[in-house]
Design an enzyme around this catalytic site. Sequence first.
Site, PDB file in Angstrom:
ATOM      1  CG  ASP A 145     -29.820 -63.297  49.880  1.00 18.98           C
ATOM      2  OD1 ASP A 145     -28.797 -62.817  49.322  1.00 18.98           O
ATOM      3  OD2 ASP A 145     -29.888 -62.629  51.050  1.00 18.98           O
TER       4      ASP A 145
ATOM      5  CE1 TYR B  10     -30.675 -67.400  50.037  1.00 20.11           C
ATOM      6  CE2 TYR B  10     -32.690 -68.086  51.249  1.00 20.11           C
ATOM      7  CZ  TYR B  10     -31.340 -67.398  51.203  1.00 20.11           C
ATOM      8  OH  TYR B  10     -30.774 -67.273  52.447  1.00 20.11           O
TER       9      TYR B  10
ATOM     10  CD  GLU C  46     -31.371 -69.342  54.973  1.00 20.94           C
ATOM     11  OE1 GLU C  46     -31.737 -68.732  54.373  1.00 20.94           O
ATOM     12  OE2 GLU C  46     -29.994 -69.534  55.332  1.00 20.94           O
TER      13      GLU C  46
END
Length: 296
Positions: free
Chosen positions: A140, A122, A39
Amino acid sequence: MTKPDLVLLYRELTTWFTSNARALPWRQTRDPWAILLCEVMSQQTPVSRVIPTWYAWLEWWPTPADLAHASPADVLLAWDKMGYPRRALRLRECAREIVDRFDGEVPHQRIDLLSLPGIGPYTADAVLAFAYEEYSVVLDTNIRRVLARWDGEALPAPTQTKAELDRAQKFVPIAPEQAWRWNAAIMEFGALICTARNPQCLACPVVDTCGWKNAGYPSDTHAAKRTTQKWEGTNRQARGAIMGFLRTHPTSSFAEHVLQEATKLPDERFTPALKGLVTDGLISYENNGCYSLPHT
């Protein structure tokens, strides 16, 4: 949108996801460290560039403890040309915090994830969803775009708003086993079908629910506020040139004039880029007046 619509939307999108999702390597694991790395690496970086670096990092540093003991120079070398190299050093800081505060295990609570260096909302929500299969509201760029179009807009605002988060929350099922799958499905849908420039409306499994399509595809109301990221002639390009040269000589140090000659940058670009790299800890200024990758 009524509850039956949400149920139908969930079924249609997750069915599409089951048949069409890309076989990305991090989808084959629930290792929270592997997910966290993915990520962070995927921020502003194409998946095709992330995959080889992700594999390499997991081979060299399969746990937070392994990365915590790596030198900054090794971390920056392993980051290679991924861009935004501060992310690499932040991951090392993050690993050290995980070792010092959480016994080497990626935390399971959102508040703890958010307390780690370089981990924002996020990333924390993505780790909860895709590593721990917990309820979270992942938001996102792809998901923001899909939700904006369902609401009748061509594209979302340049900066995420609280209203967007509130809207996204209404779509996420409460049940954790459904929530994480919804997050994965809508994100992939935005990446493959509801794309920014050439949305594949004919292939869309939920096209009838699209407010943007039903409104006749109105233009982007936020276009005037958007800025296109440049590369040529920017401070980022100058920093990249300096870092690129030092990566090819990882055990050497160089005087300022040698660095400038090697990168062929004019004074007005070289000097602020060099100072910024030192300030950010991406290169070291040594006692002999030379510069190198940081080794401690």
